[in-house]
Scaffold this active site. Structure first.
Site, PDB file in Angstrom:
ATOM      1  N   GLY A   1      12.110  -1.367  10.764  1.00  0.00           N
ATOM      2  CA  GLY A   1      11.588  -0.026  11.042  1.00  0.00           C
ATOM      3  C   GLY A   1      12.644   1.063  10.984  1.00  0.00           C
TER       4      GLY A   1
ATOM      5  CE  LYS B   1      -3.837  -1.970   2.561  1.00  0.00           C
ATOM      6  NZ  LYS B   1      -4.630  -1.873   3.772  1.00  0.00           N
TER       7      LYS B   1
HETATM    8  P1  AMP Z   1       4.898  -4.171   2.365  1.00  0.00           P
HETATM    9  O1  AMP Z   1       4.794  -4.818   3.726  1.00  0.00           O
HETATM   10  O2  AMP Z   1       4.128  -2.908   2.237  1.00  0.00           O
HETATM   11  O3  AMP Z   1       6.324  -4.050   1.883  1.00  0.00           O
HETATM   12  O4  AMP Z   1       4.148  -5.155   1.374  1.00  0.00           O
HETATM   13  C1  AMP Z   1       4.581  -6.441   1.106  1.00  0.00           C
HETATM   14  C2  AMP Z   1       3.390  -7.261   0.753  1.00  0.00           C
HETATM   15  O5  AMP Z   1       2.779  -6.744  -0.402  1.00  0.00           O
HETATM   16  C3  AMP Z   1       3.736  -8.699   0.443  1.00  0.00           C
HETATM   17  O6  AMP Z   1       3.062  -9.525   1.341  1.00  0.00           O
HETATM   18  C4  AMP Z   1       3.236  -8.914  -0.983  1.00  0.00           C
HETATM   19  O7  AMP Z   1       2.619 -10.162  -1.171  1.00  0.00           O
HETATM   20  C5  AMP Z   1       2.195  -7.817  -1.109  1.00  0.00           C
HETATM   21  N1  AMP Z   1       1.964  -7.475  -2.512  1.00  0.00           N
HETATM   22  C6  AMP Z   1       2.845  -7.061  -3.401  1.00  0.00           C
HETATM   23  N2  AMP Z   1       2.272  -6.866  -4.604  1.00  0.00           N
HETATM   24  C7  AMP Z   1       0.971  -7.155  -4.469  1.00  0.00           C
HETATM   25  C8  AMP Z   1      -0.149  -7.137  -5.347  1.00  0.00           C
HETATM   26  N3  AMP Z   1      -0.018  -6.780  -6.625  1.00  0.00           N
HETATM   27  N4  AMP Z   1      -1.352  -7.487  -4.863  1.00  0.00           N
HETATM   28  C9  AMP Z   1      -1.476  -7.856  -3.568  1.00  0.00           C
HETATM   29  N5  AMP Z   1      -0.461  -7.893  -2.679  1.00  0.00           N
HETATM   30  C10 AMP Z   1       0.759  -7.551  -3.123  1.00  0.00           C
END
Ligand code: AMP
Length: 393
Positions: free
Chosen positions: A375, A195
């Site tokens: 973090g 996100k």
């Molecule tokens: P973050 O913790 O914000 O770095 O997000 C990592 C997570 O984003 C991982 O668990 C990925 O599986 C998820 N992710 C990455 N790309 C996608 C996507 N296109 N749709 C859904 N989840 C995603």
């Protein structure tokens, strides 16, 4: 800042703040990476005639004694990993701790009980820090991963006694300096993950410091939607389209190129081995979701790597835990690793999921530096001052 390598340690008790918050399975350390990282500092202190007394947190006991969060099993299992006898004190302050310190022999290491068993730790309580300061001659912080927290064992204590940076923290600070403070240009950043809401500060800082930003993962969907493309059932923060547009505008005025995937891998199910297809990033079918960047995007990102000198990477390009949606992350990570090995790219990556993704692609070992600091790495990428580092200055 003072560095431990420049300090006389002969007959000195060194209060060493470390991160030994390691995973345990049946009372044994299942991933010793964090302990391996502090080993050079421990060896250095011992070889220079000093005695290391370790201050560390473990889990989140929230200021109370919680038996399951005792550092005792970590201390017991550490000995084999660090190659020195490791002793343990059941309290981190008071007579028990003082006695344990005075009984410590040359060549031995003492681990004090979980700092977070005291409420004053997270409150940055100077009185608690004074109790710890009584135990040693020098304070050394080798826990970059805890440096984003202003706690008694990371900040207050540094004001009370001669303080310095440990070898592992020094390496981390040097790597980060190379990445964003005085990097070889052009600098490219990959910002991926789920996100954009959790990465707004990060994007804002990177726009000012880098030449190109590749946006990947679920985050890219929000930007594609902001540009008027349909993203079907993809993960997308529809309430943040204006925010995404503002980021794109800020990047334009700061001469930072934002790169979004031009093709994507879509599927109807979010599960391993789900049937998938590649489509143009502007034409995700209504009943499908985008789960990875496509092959054309991978080639374009790799071409950007070839024209860059420094890469900073946080966040996967797709849902990397579920094959085949790890393909773009793996391919780009492997190409970055190849460029790094042939001295064409300085590659620095960090953040929990990023480290797992790069490990899974078998490219992590070839990166210039991988930060396991979670973090603290993110806050540093956001341009924030880390209290645990500032306190040593
Ligand atoms: P973050 O913790 O914000 O770095 O997000 C990592 C997570 O984003 C991982 O668990 C990925 O599986 C998820 N992710 C990455 N790309 C996608 C996507 N296109 N749709 C859904 N989840 C995603």
């Amino acid at each position: 800042m003072k560095y431990i390598k420049n300090i006389d340690l002969q007959n000195k008790i060194v209060l060493l703040r470390v991160d030994i918050n390691v995973p345990l399975q049946n009372g044994k350390i299942s991933d010793a990476t964090r302990i391996e990282r502090i080993r050079p500092t421990l060896d250095h202190i011992i070889s220079k005639g000093g005695k290391p007394v370790l201050l560390a947190h473990f889990g989140r006991p929230k200021g109370k004694v919680v038996a399951e969060m005792s550092l005792a099993p970590v201390a017991t299992s550490m000995s084999d990993i660090v190659g020195h006898k490791v002793l343990f004190s059941e309290t981190s302050i008071g007579q028990t701790a003082q006695k344990a310190v005075s009984n410590l022999n040359a060549g031995e290491i003492l681990v004090l009980e979980n700092t977070r068993f005291h409420a004053g730790e997270e409150q940055n309580d100077i009185e608690l820090a004074k109790e710890w300061a009584k135990l040693g001659d020098i304070y050394c912080n080798d826990a970059f991963s805890a440096a984003h927290r202003a706690h008694a064992s990371t900040e207050s204590i540094a004001k009370l006694m001669p303080s310095c940076v440990g070898l592992s923290m020094e390496m981390e600070l040097n790597a980060l300096e190379k990445a964003l403070s005085s990097p070889e240009r052009p600098v490219i950043a990959i910002v991926g993950g789920a996100k954009i809401s959790s990465k707004l500060d990060l994007l804002s800082n990177l726009i000012e410091k880098t030449d190109h930003i590749v946006i990947g993962g679920g985050m890219a969907n929000t930007f594609l939607a902001a540009n008027g493309h349909s993203v079907g059932k993809s993960l997308c923060e529809h309430d943040l389209l204006d925010t995404a547009r503002a980021i794109l505008a800020k990047a334009k005025s700061s001469n930072c190129d934002i790169y979004l995937p031009t093709d994507v891998v879509v599927a109807r199910e979010f599960k391993a081995g789900a049937e998938s297809e590649v489509c143009d990033a502007s034409s995700c079918p209504d009943d499908a979701m985008i789960l990875d960047a496509g092959p054309k995007s991978v080639a374009e990102i790799n071409a950007l790597f070839e024209n860059s000198k420094t890469l900073v990477w946080n966040g996967p390009l797709g849902a990397f835990e579920i094959p085949p949606f790890d393909t773009a992350t793996n391919a780009c990570a492997q190409f970055a690793a190849k460029l790094t090995i042939s001295d064409k790219l300085i590659s620095i990556a960090g953040g929990g999921d990023t480290v797992s993704a790069l490990n899974a692609s078998h490219s992590a070992d070839s990166f210039t530096y991988i930060s396991t600091a979670g973090g603290a790495f993110l806050e540093w990428m956001e341009g924030k001052t880390l209290p645990g580092v500032a306190a040593l200055d």
